[in-house]
Design a protein around this motif. Structure first.
Motif, PDB file in Angstrom:
ATOM      1  N   ALA A 106       0.850  -1.192   0.000  1.00 22.86           N
ATOM      2  CA  ALA A 106       0.000   0.000   0.000  1.00 22.86           C
ATOM      3  C   ALA A 106       0.882   1.237   0.000  1.00 22.86           C
ATOM      4  O   ALA A 106       1.839   1.320   0.766  1.00 22.86           O
ATOM      5  CB  ALA A 106      -0.909  -0.007   1.220  1.00 22.86           C
ATOM      6  N   LEU A 136      -4.666   3.368   1.375  1.00 23.30           N
ATOM      7  CA  LEU A 136      -4.729   2.065   2.045  1.00 23.30           C
ATOM      8  C   LEU A 136      -3.661   1.896   3.125  1.00 23.30           C
ATOM      9  O   LEU A 136      -3.660   0.897   3.846  1.00 23.30           O
ATOM     10  CB  LEU A 136      -4.652   0.926   1.034  1.00 23.30           C
ATOM     11  N   LEU A 174      -8.302   0.660   4.876  1.00 27.36           N
ATOM     12  CA  LEU A 174      -7.979  -0.662   4.343  1.00 27.36           C
ATOM     13  C   LEU A 174      -8.956  -1.713   4.850  1.00 27.36           C
ATOM     14  O   LEU A 174      -9.400  -2.578   4.095  1.00 27.36           O
ATOM     15  CB  LEU A 174      -6.545  -1.044   4.698  1.00 27.36           C
ATOM     16  N   LEU A 193     -10.416  -5.534  -2.940  1.00 26.21           N
ATOM     17  CA  LEU A 193      -9.491  -4.438  -3.238  1.00 26.21           C
ATOM     18  C   LEU A 193      -9.457  -4.137  -4.730  1.00 26.21           C
ATOM     19  O   LEU A 193      -9.347  -2.971  -5.130  1.00 26.21           O
ATOM     20  CB  LEU A 193      -8.096  -4.755  -2.696  1.00 26.21           C
ATOM     21  N   GLU A 245     -10.273  -0.375  -5.952  1.00 24.97           N
ATOM     22  CA  GLU A 245      -9.335   0.414  -6.753  1.00 24.97           C
ATOM     23  C   GLU A 245      -9.953   0.869  -8.067  1.00 24.97           C
ATOM     24  O   GLU A 245      -9.607   1.923  -8.583  1.00 24.97           O
ATOM     25  CB  GLU A 245      -8.049  -0.372  -6.997  1.00 24.97           C
TER      26      GLU A 245
END
Length: 139
Positions: free
Chosen positions: A7, A11, A17, A73, A77
């Motif tokens: 990260a 994050l 996170l 994730l 993103e």
């Protein structure tokens, strides 16, 4: 199969996170990714990284995320990023394989000059970022 995650931006905040990954973050330690540079994304509070031969990006290496967390994730993103396997270097010189989200070339025009600053994010933008992304925890 568990994977490590590097990260380098939002994050690095454990609370962000944990929401993004849908899991309590595993232990982390400082790490450096060579061959990349980190930049602010125009109009956003988060950064993107791109390849840059002589650059380095400081961040955190989180160990052993499960496949479900990695999949979340990927969604968090979004389409501006692609996940890649990279090698990061730890403070003691050990090297570890990790997943990182790299800004796609198609969106490179959105990356601003200069380095994105984590301390400024925490001090001035983290709360706004949390408010903007609160809906993610219900996905």
């Amino acid at each position: 199969m568990a994977m490590h995650v590097f990260a380098y931006g939002t994050l690095m905040c454990h609370d962000i996170l944990s929401v993004a990954a849908g899991a309590i973050p595993p232990p982390s330690e400082p790490a450096v990714l060579s061959g990349f540079s980190r930049h602010p994304v125009a109009g956003e509070d988060y950064p993107g990284i791109r390849r840059c031969v002589d650059a380095r990006v400081s961040g955190l290496l989180y160990r052993e995320f499960d496949v479900a967390a990695i999949a979340r994730l990927d969604i968090f993103e979004g389409p501006q990023y692609q996940r890649e396997s990279v090698t990061v270097t730890l403070a003691d010189g050990r090297r570890e394989l990790a997943q990182v989200w790299v800004f796609r070339e198609a969106f490179a025009h959105l990356l601003e000059d200069g380095d994105w600053d984590f301390d400024t994010f925490v001090r001035e933008r983290q709360e706004r970022f949390r408010r903007c992304y609160t809906g993610f925890q219900r996905r």
